[in-house]
Each structure stands twice: as structure tokens, then as C-alpha cells.
Design an enzyme around this catalytic site. Structure first.
Site, PDB file in Angstrom:
ATOM      1  N   SER A 601       0.739  -1.152  -0.055  1.00 32.02           N
ATOM      2  CA  SER A 601      -0.252  -0.170  -0.265  1.00 32.02           C
ATOM      3  C   SER A 601       1.124   1.588  -0.149  1.00 32.02           C
ATOM      4  O   SER A 601       1.713   1.694  -0.911  1.00 32.02           O
ATOM      5  CB  SER A 601      -0.802  -0.161   1.039  1.00 32.02           C
ATOM      6  OG  SER A 601      -2.265   0.714   0.584  1.00 32.02           O
ATOM      7  N   ASP A 687      -8.637  -4.968  -6.283  1.00 37.50           N
ATOM      8  CA  ASP A 687      -8.124  -3.693  -5.708  1.00 37.50           C
ATOM      9  C   ASP A 687      -8.584  -2.381  -6.486  1.00 37.50           C
ATOM     10  O   ASP A 687      -7.840  -1.788  -6.941  1.00 37.50           O
ATOM     11  CB  ASP A 687      -6.408  -3.632  -5.578  1.00 37.50           C
ATOM     12  CG  ASP A 687      -6.600  -2.807  -4.041  1.00 37.50           C
ATOM     13  OD1 ASP A 687      -6.982  -1.553  -3.960  1.00 37.50           O
ATOM     14  OD2 ASP A 687      -4.771  -2.934  -3.626  1.00 37.50           O
ATOM     15  N   HIS A 719      -7.688  -5.389  -1.915  1.00 34.12           N
ATOM     16  CA  HIS A 719      -6.380  -4.790  -0.902  1.00 34.12           C
ATOM     17  C   HIS A 719      -5.313  -6.209  -0.280  1.00 34.12           C
ATOM     18  O   HIS A 719      -4.238  -5.587   0.254  1.00 34.12           O
ATOM     19  CB  HIS A 719      -6.759  -3.525  -0.340  1.00 34.12           C
ATOM     20  CG  HIS A 719      -5.669  -2.606  -0.322  1.00 34.12           C
ATOM     21  ND1 HIS A 719      -4.738  -1.888  -1.730  1.00 34.12           N
ATOM     22  CD2 HIS A 719      -4.881  -2.182   0.751  1.00 34.12           C
ATOM     23  CE1 HIS A 719      -3.663  -1.339  -0.717  1.00 34.12           C
ATOM     24  NE2 HIS A 719      -3.905  -0.853   0.335  1.00 34.12           N
TER      25      HIS A 719
END
Length: 744
Positions: A601, A687, A719
Site C-alpha cells: 500500500s 483492489d 487490497h
């Protein structure tokens, strides 16, 4: 919740936590619920606690996935018994099974209540002898020994959550309803059409297209079961709880069972996508009317420019902040029914603002913020029944650990535990003197604990473990050693850095070393236990892990946290390099010729940026779900408030702030010409927070530059990586890549 997450951490459901909400967001219970529907309906497989043989005392991916994962838990009204949930995972069948256990409050007499292959979750007590639970999308009840099972609701499997009133005569049911405000319903004569006509933003969220939303319904409970349910938000195009991770913690019953407090963000489309302004509403069950506890009647929101940060807009002007324009969520009534408290952020558009405890007087309408002296987030809380000592107990992160605190009416805060662990959600154990909590660390997955707080002498607070769900696995494992190290940053400040050493550590040897880049960007590097970014398995594979609490992380004051916004490639990147340089120069066991950088991320973004700015420090990189091209990211992500706050401006604005220009000019994709190091890119095609095109673009650029690279792409993951076989593939690919470049 934070846009970028790497290691799921706490919040209300709390089993992992990189997120606000997740940070945090990011929990075992959520993962369990998402996995419940993945099994083939024809497979009738009952998965339970698994025996696993460990070779050489080393944690392996298979051992990690063999562990049971404790989810929700609840104590009986008399405090004598605890029902709790555990998820088990089968790599062979690529599915999960979620079961309920019963035990005495001291942890003795544990008994498995679930006997079949269907998932059973969300245990709640109807009385001292009766448990309600969810299975097959319906509410059932059973006796505390698992007998006398009876279905209470009849909704064709549509119940997604429930909460009974204190007097047991009513129940809140969460159900999804069709939603076509943003994606129009296709013509009825085209039943096989797969196209979606989109008319506004927020048409997809997290990992799905938004064609339904959750609403809370209230129903009467009789001897025959649960009756017809009334929609609290009937006719309204708003969700409650809030996506993507909100659950029953966002609603609460008053002590007299006459009112319901619920969380709602009354916005759709573009307005929803740029705003974090959610409110607490008080619903009267008898009249069906609701009032907003956060804002005065007739409040009108100032006009907002959707292409600019709200930092400097009138919605966040000082005179408007009294109207609770940020996130307000998770209400809880006081035991005497006079107050309702909730978690409150001050500013609109800033999902990582300091999360405070707001206490609302139901008689006078006065709001009081109790935790102003605590310069970090309140992540979960519960009211005390003994308000002479503590009004409220809460958990919050400070200096890399998530500990328990007590607070008085005067706002006096006392830290009640001080250990290298993270506590998860908490609830009062109904003897009124103890708390039931979950706790985990880098070397221990979640277990349940009973905590006896002592406000007068915090050092005498007693913490007692009452479950040992994975003892049969942990007893076979050699544990790594965890150290704290304070590192001097480039601007002369002290930064807490966790050092995790391999099991059976030999200080005379040199070890390959990993710099861990945290997500968020405002998620703490606390003592989380993750089933993906797991420091114990990294250390067990022979790596030293260096995990800095760099600029932008909570637990070191709001000033430290806010230095990340508008400066993603400035001081926080210098902090990363300060941590790894300190390790390379001052820790003799760190092999400075065998170092890698890994992260997900915002951590993945960090890896992509460092790939062009590391001056040959690292021999390989791994970036999972990272942002690569910030201009593309600005319009690709669904929660636009995040990019607005973090970047300041849309990339097309000609009057950009200096921070906005710096952000776009320093996007990682602009420095691919300087890439010189092998890189593994990982991404999930579901995602929608950070689109998979970001990972694909980074991989394609590396290969076109002639750099050794791999792309691990998951068509069916978001994600996170939630499916067992995908999880094993992730771990094997991760360590094969590291071993290739750092061990040979």
C-alpha cells in the site's frame, strides 16, 4: 479507514490491524465474513483445529495458515461464561470454516458448540443460558451447551448482522437493499446484460460495484421468533453501517431499549467520495423519528471544491468544526442511560485525523471531548460501571504498542498496561470489575484475556490469558527476539524502530536484512500480528527485520503524524533510510551487502520511490498494492477525500500548492530511469483502492528498462490476500524472491 494499508491492525473488530480503520483498518473477523461465501456449495467440508508438524522449529506459510483465528467474543450477562468465534482454514479445499466455542470466564471447560459444516458466527447472549448466533444468513438461538437450536428470523438468508435490545423484546437486523442512485438498473427485458450505466462517483468501493447498501432494520421479538422488520432509513439512499468495514459496532441500543444510536454518512456520489463527514443519529423506536446528535437542526454544509484539499476550505474553518464535520462513529450508551459516547474526528476530508472520545449529554445536548490530553487515537472503548475510578476504558497506540487506558470525567488519563503487545477490542466482563479483551504481538497470534484494571495503582493491573488457541503450533516454533531501538533521524529527532531477530540468533553471524515500509500512510508499526506481513515468519526464514515508526505514524503525537501529508517523498523517506543506515552501520549482525526493502500500500509506494532513490543500498525490492503513478492514482481511487488531503490538489489545477507540485513531481513513475535493482510487484485486480494497473505499470516499466522483475497478479483478490491457496502462493513467491537475491 486509511487508503493505504499493509498489516491489518485493530479498530473495533480488531484482530489485525493496519487500518483505522482501519485502519483500520484492516480484521480477522472481516476476513472471515468475506471468506464465508467462497466455498463451493456442494462441498460439505467441516474444517476444524488442525495438527501440523513443524520442521526445525521454523515458522512456515503452511503453519501460519493452520492456525485458528479468534474473531468475535461475548460474555454472558452474569459474567460466568464466554462465547467466542474461531476461523479455521483449509489450504486443500481453499475455504474457511467459522465455529463457536463456549468456556467459563476463567478459560476452563472449553467446549466446541458448532458441530456441522456450516459457518456459525456473531455469538450474542439473550440471557445467562441462551446464545443467539448467525448462520446461513439467519439469526438462531441455542443453549449454552449447544442444544435446543431454533431459528428466530425468516428472511431467506438476508441477515448480515444483528443486535438484540437490552430487554430482549426487539432486535436490529442488518440487511442489504438494492441501490441504483449511481449505477442504473438495467432494463428488465435485458436480464443477461452485464453492462453498468454509471452516473456519478462512488460506483465501486473497496472490491465491489455499489449496487446494494446495508440498512438497519428493527423488529419485535416474541416467543415465536423475530417478526416483520422496519427499515430505520426507509426511502433514504444512505448506508448504515458505513462501507467498507463498518459492522454492528456502528449501532447501539439505549439501556431502556427505546432508542437506537446509529452511524451514517448522508451523502451519495461525488459528495460521498470527497467527504469523511459521518454523524451519529438517535432513532426513537416508538415514533420512527431520528435526530442528528452531531449537527444543529438546519445545518447547511459550506460549498466544497471537490478538486482541492479541505484543509483550507470553509467547511474546516474553526467556527464550523463545532458541528462535528469529520468521522463520527461507533456510539455506545452509558450504563445509566444518560450519555452516549462515540469516536470523533474533527476535520472533514481527513481520515487520519486524531480520533477522540466525544461524550454527549442526552438531557442537555452538551458535547464533551474527553481525551484531549491523549495525543493519539482512541481505537475502541467501553463504559465502566464503576465511574468513581474510571468513566471509560479505551485502547490507543503510543510508542509502537496498543495499550489499555482509563479516563475520568475530568479527562484525566491513566495508562493501565505497559507491555510490548497490542490489545484489540474490549468489553466489560459483567462482574463490573474486569474487562474481556483480545491481545496479540509480533510473536503471538490473537488470544483472549481477562484484565483487572487498577486506576489507583496502574502497575497492579492484572492481565490473565484465558485461551491458547494455537498452543499446539506455537510450542513447536522457535521464537524470534524483538528489540526496540531509537534511531536519530536526519532532522535530529528520535524514531522508534523495531528490530526482529531470527530464532536461535547468533550475534557473530551476518544476516540478510529487510527494511519494512509501513502502509497507511498513517497506520502504526505497533505489535500487530498479520497473516500476510508477519514478522515472525520473516525472521524464521533467516532475515533480520528493521521496522521504523517513520514520520506519519500515530503514537508519537499529532505533529509527527501530520508531517506525512503533502510530503510523501520528503522526511518519511529520509526516516526509512535513517533506520536502515543505522542498522547497517551500528548492528554488526546486519549484512549491508544483502538488504532488501518490502512493503504494501503506502509501503508499496515507498518501495517504488526508494527504487529510484536508494543509492544502491538494496539488492531487491517487493511492492504489494503500491501506488506507482500518482496522477493516475488521483482519479483511479474511489475514496477521493484521501488523495485530496494527501496531495492538496487535482493534478490539472493550475493554482496548485507547493506541496501538490512536489507530490506529482516526485511520483515514483518519474524516476524509473534510475531503477537498477530487481523488483517483485504484487497486486489484486479487485483492489479498487489502488487499481491493479499501478502494479502492472511498475512491472512493465521495470522489464522495459531491462531490470529483473516479476509480477504476481491475483484476479480474485482485493487490497488484501484472503484465500488460503493465494495466501500460500503469496508467501512462497515472497520468500523465493528474497532468497534469490539475498541468500545466493
Amino acid at each position: 479507514m486509511n487508503l493505504f494499508c499493509s498489516s491489518p491492525t485493530y479498530l473495533y473488530l480488531c484482530m489485525q490491524n493496519d487500518w483505522h480503520t482501519m485502519n483500520r483498518l484492516i480484521t480477522l473477523t472481516v476476513a472471515a465474513l468475506m471468506l464465508c461465501g467462497t466455498a463451493n456449495a456442494q462441498e460439505n467440508v467441516m474444517i476444524g483445529k488442525q495438527n501440523v508438524a513443524i520442521k526445525d522449529g521454523r515458522m512456515t506459510p503452511e503453519a501460519l495458515w493452520a492456525m485458528g483465528r479468534i474473531g468475535g467474543y461475548a460474555a454472558s450477562p452474569d459474567g460466568k461464561h464466554i462465547a467466542y468465534q474461531v476461523g479455521y482454514y483449509s489450504v486443500k479445499h481453499n475455504k474457511s470454516h467459522h465455529v463457536l466455542y463456549m468456556m467459563n470466564a476463567d478459560g476452563t471447560a472449553q467446549q466446541l458448540l458448532t458441530k456441522g459444516s456450516k459457518n456459525e458466527t456473531d455469538a450474542a447472549w439473550l440471557d445467562n443460558e441462551t446464545i443467539a448466533f448467525l448462520t446461513g444468513g439467519e439469526v438462531w438461538q441455542m443453549k449454552l451447551d449447544g442444544s435446543e437450536r431454533r431459528q428466530l428470523s425468516k428472511t431467506d438468508g438476508k441477515v448480515e448482522g444483528f443486535k438484540f435490545s437490552p430487554d430482549g423484546t426487539k432486535v436490529i437486523l442488518l440487511k442489504s437493499i438494492p441501490f441504483h442512485e449511481v449505477i442504473k438498473e438495467n432494463p428488465s427485458d435485458l436480464p443477461k446484460a452485464t453492462g453498468r450505466l454509471v452516473t456519478d462517483l462512488m460506483y465501486r468501493h473497496w472490491d465491489h460495484y455499489v449496487e446494494s447498501i446495508q440498512h438497519p432494520f428493527v423488529a419485535n421479538v416474541t416467543a415465536e421468533g423475530i417478526g416483520e422488520a422496519k427499515d430505520l432509513l426507509e426511502g433514504m439512499p444512505y448506508e448504515s453501517p458505513m462501507e467498507p468495514f463498518g459492522g454492528m459496532e456502528q449501532l447501539d441500543w439505549s439501556t431502556d431499549s427505546k432508542q437506537i444510536a446509529y452511524t451514517c454518512r448522508m451523502k451519495t456520489g461525488l459528495e460521498y467520495s470527497i467527504s469523511t463527514d459521518s454523524d451519529i443519529f438517535l432513532y426513537d423506536v416508538a415514533t420512527g423519528k431520528a435526530r442528528n446528535l452531531c449537527k444543529p437542526e438546519g445545518y447547511k454544509e459550506p460549498k466544497i471544491d471537490p478538486t482541492k484539499t479541505m484543509k483550507y476550505q470553509s467547511v474546516n474553518a474553526k467556527e464550523n468544526l463545532k458541528n462535528n464535520v469529520g468521522y463520527d462513529q461507533n456510539p455506545k450508551f452509558s450504563p445509566d442511560g444518560k450519555y452516549v459516547a462515540w469516536l470523533s474526528m474533527e476535520r472533514n476530508g481527513y481520515e487520519a485525523d486524531r480520533q477522540r472520545l466525544c461524550c454527549y449529554d442526552l438531557a442537555t445536548g452538551e458535547k464533551k471531548y474527553l481525551t484531549e490530553s491523549f495525543d493519539s487515537n482512541v481505537d475502541d472503548f467501553c463504559w465502566s460501571d464503576n465511574q468513581k475510578d474510571a468513566l471509560i476504558y479505551y485502547i490507543g497506540v503510543w510508542h509502537g504498542t496498543e495499550n489499555l487506558y482509563g479516563i475520568s470525567w475530568k479527562g484525566e488519563v491513566k495508562q493501565l498496561t505497559d507491555t510490548w503487545h497490542d490489545f484489540g477490542s474490549l468489553q466489560l466482563l459483567n462482574n463490573k470489575k474486569q474487562l474481556l479483551m483480545e491481545r496479540h504481538s509480533y510473536t503471538m497470534p490473537a488470544d483472549l484475556y481477562v484484565v483487572t484494571p487498577n486506576m489507583k495503582k496502574p502497575e497492579k493491573t492484572v492481565v490473565t490469558q484465558i485461551t491458547q488457541e494455537n498452543k499446539h503450533v506455537l510450542d513447536q516454533l522457535d521464537k524470534p527476539t524483538v528489540q526496540q531501538r531509537w534511531v536519530k533521524t536526519s532532522d535530529g529527532k528520535e524514531m522508534l524502530t523495531w528490530i526482529v531477530l531470527p530464532p536461535n540468533f547468533d550475534e557473530t553471524k551476518k544476516y540478510p536484512t529487510l527494511l519494512f515500509c509501513e502502509g497507511g500512510p498513517q497506520s502504526p508499526v505497533s505489535q500487530f500480528w498479520s497473516y500476510r506481513w508477519n514478522f515472525m515468519i520473516m525472521a524464521s526464514q533467516g532475515y533480520v527485520v528493521v521496522a521504523p515508526n517513520r514520520r506519519g505514524l500515530p503514537g508519537f503525537g499529532q505533529e509527527w503524524l501530520e508531517e506525512i501529508s503533502g510530503d510523501w517523498t520528503g522526511q518519511c523517506m529520509k526516516d526509512y533510510l535513517a533506520a536502515i543506515d543505522d542498522a547497517a552501520e551500528n548492528l554488526p549482525f546486519v549484512d549491508k551487502d544483502r538488504m532488501g526493502a518490502v512493503g504494501a500500500s503506502f509501503g508499496g509506494f515507498s518501495v517504488y520511490y526508494l527504487a529510484g532513490h536508494h543509492d544502491k543500498r538494496f539488492k531487491c525490492f517487493i511492492a504489494h498494492d503500491g501506488a506507482f503513478n500518482l496522477e493516475a492514482m488521483y482519479t483511479e481511487t474511489e475514496e477521493n477525500w484521501f488523495s485530496n488531503w494527501e496531495y492538496d490538489d487535482a493534478y490539472w489545477n493550475k493554482d496548485q500548492t507547493a506541496n501538490a507540485r512536489k507530490t506529482y513531481e516526485n511520483s515514483p513513475h518519474r524516476f524509473v530511469d534510475k531503477w537498477d535493482t530487481p523488483i517483485l510487484c504484487i497486486h489484486g485486480e479487485l483492489d479498487y483502492r489502488i487499481n491493479a494497473t499501478q502494479g502492472m505499470s511498475a512491472f512493465n516499466a521495470a522489464r522495459m528498462r531491462g531490470i529483473e522483475a516479476q509480477l504476481l497478479i491475483f484476479p480474485d483478490e482485493n487490497h488484501w490476500v484472503l484465500k488460503p491457496q493465494n495466501g500460500i502462493l503469496w508467501q512462497r513467491t515472497f520468500f523465493n524472491w528474497l532468497d534469490r537475491w539475498l541468500k545466493h
